[in-house]
Scaffold this active site. Structure first.
Site, PDB file in Angstrom:
ATOM      1  N   GLU A 233       0.832  -1.219   0.000  1.00  0.00           N
ATOM      2  CA  GLU A 233       0.000   0.000   0.000  1.00  0.00           C
ATOM      3  C   GLU A 233       0.848   1.242   0.000  1.00  0.00           C
ATOM      4  O   GLU A 233       0.536   2.226  -0.680  1.00  0.00           O
ATOM      5  CB  GLU A 233      -0.930   0.003   1.221  1.00  0.00           C
ATOM      6  CG  GLU A 233      -1.986   1.092   1.206  1.00  0.00           C
ATOM      7  CD  GLU A 233      -1.541   2.423   1.822  1.00  0.00           C
ATOM      8  OE1 GLU A 233      -2.282   3.418   1.696  1.00  0.00           O
ATOM      9  OE2 GLU A 233      -0.449   2.454   2.439  1.00  0.00           O
ATOM     10  N   GLU A 260      -7.206   2.120   7.808  1.00  0.00           N
ATOM     11  CA  GLU A 260      -6.004   2.900   7.521  1.00  0.00           C
ATOM     12  C   GLU A 260      -5.570   3.708   8.738  1.00  0.00           C
ATOM     13  O   GLU A 260      -6.157   3.615   9.810  1.00  0.00           O
ATOM     14  CB  GLU A 260      -6.255   3.839   6.338  1.00  0.00           C
ATOM     15  CG  GLU A 260      -5.593   3.371   5.044  1.00  0.00           C
ATOM     16  CD  GLU A 260      -4.071   3.323   5.131  1.00  0.00           C
ATOM     17  OE1 GLU A 260      -3.488   3.859   6.091  1.00  0.00           O
ATOM     18  OE2 GLU A 260      -3.459   2.750   4.227  1.00  0.00           O
ATOM     19  N   HIS A 336       4.497   7.758  10.106  1.00  0.00           N
ATOM     20  CA  HIS A 336       5.611   7.470   9.176  1.00  0.00           C
ATOM     21  C   HIS A 336       6.977   7.843   9.766  1.00  0.00           C
ATOM     22  O   HIS A 336       7.870   8.269   9.034  1.00  0.00           O
ATOM     23  CB  HIS A 336       5.414   8.197   7.840  1.00  0.00           C
ATOM     24  CG  HIS A 336       4.446   7.505   6.934  1.00  0.00           C
ATOM     25  ND1 HIS A 336       4.234   7.898   5.630  1.00  0.00           N
ATOM     26  CD2 HIS A 336       3.627   6.434   7.126  1.00  0.00           C
ATOM     27  CE1 HIS A 336       3.332   7.112   5.061  1.00  0.00           C
ATOM     28  NE2 HIS A 336       2.955   6.215   5.951  1.00  0.00           N
TER      29      HIS A 336
END
Length: 886
Positions: A233, A260, A336
């Site tokens: 993804e 998500e 992230h």
């Protein structure tokens, strides 16, 4: 005689302790709208004006209490007792095992071997349990390795090619089989250098446990469920495309749920649904144990304002199936990054997500709608939750009717005032229009004033001071906006409305707020926006409240009772509006830390704070005109602004933090790269190597240069427009976002798997184009850049749907990745020539990115990384860039 009666009435009413007296005269001196026919005539008697301190305290406490309620609701992750069907402890063990292998970029052993092996092991255990228990279901498992290509308009538009990426698909269905399937999707891959606990290992852990619970149900399912654990993804939605366009089970999928993350932990929010298919929202509303949803989020996300995308787009656009998109949004500062670890995700957060997904999936696989979803397809839904306790949902067509009914009631209320005796000649309408114009002018003046402050902050070099001190931005920009609003209306009250009763002005400006919100309600409805429910709430509740308090205000003015009841009437729309404000800042504040060097964050954040202040202040204008003076309010706001501005100017608000409890890292990308440029004859024209440093926020290297002096203006890069993508190895097409980057000379890199780029053939076609075929081998991540020369254009290629997406810059970006054991990548392009064009038709560049293994690091790269401060997160890897001209 009338005057004496008025005075006797005043004495009978008395004066409450919380108020002072309001300006009042006999009705014979004023028209029915309360305006003095002689502006120079002064009021004769005082009755019921708010005391400044009491009014300011009341508004402050009201805002504070509602803000506390919003935060308490956000901390209440699980409502009531869990049913026990979903085991969060077991799901947490899955989460910890998946993340224990470290970062899982596509192509790495961690992603393609270790994580896949763990998923298959757990699925096998579940399968054995089902067989032993004699459950009325069967499981089928398939490991898919698809290859494909598609174009997407994300980040300005580019094309993606994937080869043998990994999907682990599990089908749970009745023993007799199922014709219709639900799809539940998560992804287990990560970006480089992040363990990806929230994005998206926790979703896969939740799905494993949901699979376990559904598989062990004693009641047979009506339909089947496919649990897709997709392994690509982060490579821009590749694995989901491979499943929905190529897997045989995809043809039976009728709807999907996508899990998500854009943050770490907290509540998962439904932020988009559809397209259309309102039955999906109804299913969530009916079944979810801990609802958290907003159609506002859906319309904002789908507008493209937020630079992100999910697998929802792939299933919607390439599978033509509807779905529900859920995501964790809190604490996006560490999304992230290396800080996205399992310990930051509360077990209650896992429990609520599992309870919700299990309940909704169970509802859908038992529903009639899934079997014939086309019958229930048309229409949209308005949906929103109230502090996470209950979800309100109704069809958009019902919302349209409701919106127009409330708008009509509002205009009727205002029209009734306009037709009162004494308002002949449209006096009230003129005064209402004038007040509305003044209010809009105050918004413009306020926004411009705050933007000037933001510009000053930027010029002082203090951008993003709020990144680690959010409430400092509220104090600075909020106090500036509030004081400007109060000042404009105070000046209007004292200079423009000198001969008008303040209670009548307060009434007038309440009507103005009502009118402006009503206009926005009508506009939103005409645009077909489901978010029109927000102005609906901001019109309906204040209107009903004012009507109910009409007699109290008429006979007692701004009494304590009136003020408290007035605010209570505003409580529900305001608490929901403040929740939406929280969502906006929770999403956009972290995004400003990764939105590149070109977007001035002070402008964005100061605008958001100002708009929030303007919207919240709308029905408080009523109070500004009920106080005799605003001197102390203006003084207090001015002092607050001055103190925060001085502290900010002195540099006491540092933007970043390495505090392990609440990190606010600065994001930096560092690549040790070797660049090679060839001329038309194929000879090496130039070659260099260096450490390429990109900052992804507006402060660039301002705070890093004192620690790494080499990162200064002398090492800033210059874009070579005649080289594809400036001649640098961009991993994604974001060069327009980050134009400030640095290049420090360093030795060449020598990866164990270098790129081999070959022109296989070059031939002219019968229709007058030049077709060039290439073959490439290299690491799991590569990027192809094409730059047709002047007089040439890219006519077609073997990628995507065969038609190159138009690019205004004249460049083309192709993102390539592969899993294990992929063959050489072969593709062709066709160039259309202009007979008058120069020699050479196209520049082709290929970059390689080494995100894992021994090739990811070099001694020089590690040495530079160690010099970065602890509050920075430098995501680093080795890369190469090679350009050819043909």
């Amino acid at each position: 005689m009338e005057r004496d009666t008025t005075i006797r009435r005043i004495k009978a009413l008395g004066t409450p302790n919380s108020v002072s007296q309001v300006n009042n005269v006999s009705r014979s001196s004023y028209g029915g709208n309360g305006y003095n026919s002689d502006p120079k005539k002064k009021p004769e008697v005082n009755l019921f004006l708010l005391r400044e301190g009491f009014g300011a305290s009341l508004v402050f406490v009201f805002i504070l209490v509602l803000w506390v309620l919003v935060h308490l609701s956000l901390q209440q992750l699980v409502i009531g007792k869990s049913t026990g069907e979903f085991n969060a402890i077991r799901a947490r063990r899955h989460l910890e095992r998946i993340t224990s292998v470290g970062p899982r970029p596509v192509g790495s052993p961690e992603n393609e071997v270790l994580t896949v092996a763990y998923l298959l092991e757990q699925i096998k255990h579940i399968e054995a349990e089902v067989a032993a228990a004699g459950a009325p279901h069967r499981l089928s498992v398939d490991v898919q390795r698809p290859t494909g290509s598609f174009s997407i308009d994300f980040l300005g538009g580019f094309t993606s090619f994937y080869d043998r990426v990994t999907n682990v698909a599990v089908k749970l269905e009745p023993k007799a089989g199922a014709s219709h399937l639900m799809l539940a999707n998560c992804h287990f891959d990560t970006v480089a250098n992040s363990p990806g606990a929230s994005d998206d290992a926790v979703s896969c852990a939740v799905m494993l446990e949901v699979l376990h619970s559904l598989a062990n149900l004693s009641t047979p399912l009506r339909h089947g469920v496919v649990f897709l654990f997709n392994g690509a993804e982060e490579n821009v939605l590749q694995a989901s495309h491979g499943f929905i366009t190529q897997h045989p089970w995809a043809k039976q999928v009728r709807a999907f749920i996508n899990l998500e993350a854009a943050g770490v932990g907290g509540k998962e929010v439904v932020f988009q649904t559809g397209p259309e298919n309102p039955w999906l929202v109804q299913a969530y509303v009916h079944a979810a144990k801990h609802p958290f949803a907003s159609v506002v989020g859906q319309e904002v996300f789908q507008s493209g304002i937020i630079p992100s995308d999910t697998d929802f787009r792939i299933y919607r656009d390439f599978g033509n199936i509807p779905g529900i998109d859920l995501a964790f949004i809190e604490n996006g500062f560490i999304y992230h990054t290396k800080y996205d670890t399992p310990d930051r995700i509360l077990t209650d957060s896992i429990q609520r997500a599992g309870d919700n997904i299990l309940a909704v999936l169970k509802h859908l696989v038992m529903s009639e709608e899934l079997a014939d979803s086309s019958q229930y397809r048309h229409g949209n839904m308005v949906f929103f939750d109230l502090l996470g306790v209950v979800v309100v949902a109704y069809p958009a067509r019902v919302g349209t009717i409701l919106n127009y009914v409330v708008a009509a009631a509002t205009f009727l209320y205002l029209a009734k005032k306009a037709t009162r005796p004494g308002n002949g000649g449209g006096r009230y309408v003129r005064q209402l229009a004038c007040a509305a114009g003044l209010t809009v002018l105050s918004w413009v003046v306020t926004l411009l004033s705050v933007l000037m402050v933001a510009l000053l902050v930027t010029l002082l070099g203090r951008s993003m001071f709020w990144y680690n001190h959010f409430y400092a931005s509220v104090c600075l920009y909020g106090s500036a906006a509030a004081s400007e609003m109060v000042l404009v209306h105070t000046l209007a009250k004292n200079l423009y409305y000198g001969g008008v009763r303040l209670v009548e002005l307060a009434e007038l400006y309440f009507d103005v707020s009502l009118l402006l919100w009503c206009c926005s309600l009508v506009v939103f409805t005409l645009q077909g926006l489901c978010s029109a429910y927000v102005p609906l709430l901001m019109v309906a509740f204040p209107l009903v409240t004012k009507i109910l308090l009409t007699n109290e205000f008429k006979h007692r003015g701004a009494s304590s009772k009136y003020c408290v009841l007035y605010l209570l009437g505003l409580a529900l729309p305001y608490v929901h509006f403040m929740f939406l404000i929280w969502v906006v800042f929770e999403i956009f504040t972290p995004i400003l830390g990764r939105s590149g060097t070109e977007i001035p964050p002070e402008v964005v954040l100061s605008t958001l704070v100002t708009l929030a202040t303007i919207f919240l202040s709308s029905f408080f204008l009523h109070f500004i005109y009920l106080v005799r003076s605003t001197r102390w309010v203006l003084s207090g706001l001015g002092c607050l602004f001055a103190v925060v501005f001085l502290l900010m100017s002195a540099g006491l608000f540092f933007p970043y933090s390495s505090n392990p409890d609440s990190p606010r890292p600065k994001r930096v990308f560092v690549q040790h790269t070797t660049r090679t440029f060839h001329d038309l004859s194929g000879r090496v024209e130039s070659r260099d190597s260096g450490l390429w440093v990109n900052s992804f926020d507006y402060t660039a290297m301002q705070y890093v240069t004192p620690l790494i002096p080499e990162l200064n203006d002398t090492t800033r890069t210059v874009c070579r427009e005649d080289h594809p993508f400036c001649g640098y190895p961009w991993f994604l097409p974001v060069k327009f976002l980050s134009k400030k980057n640095w290049y420090l000379p360093a030795p060449e890199v020598s990866p164990s798997l270098p790129v081999d780029f070959t022109l296989v053939s070059k031939e002219e076609t019968v229709w007058g184009t030049v077709r060039m075929t290439f073959s490439v081998t290299g690491p799991s991540h590569m990027t192809l850049y094409l730059l047709p020369h002047p007089g040439a254009s890219l006519f077609s290629w073997s990628l995507g749907d065969g038609i190159p997406p138009f690019d205004v810059s004249g460049e083309y970006f192709v993102f390539y990745s592969h899993g294990l054991d992929a063959p050489a990548w072969t593709f062709w392009i066709e160039i259309q020539l202009d007979p008058s064009g120069p020699e050479g038709v196209v520049s082709v560049a290929i970059s390689s990115h080494y995100f894992f293994g021994s090739d990811q690091r070099t001694d020089q790269l590690d040495a530079l990384l160690q010099r970065f401060p602890s509050w920075a997160f430098p995501s680093s890897w080795v890369s190469t860039y090679t350009m050819y001209r043909y």
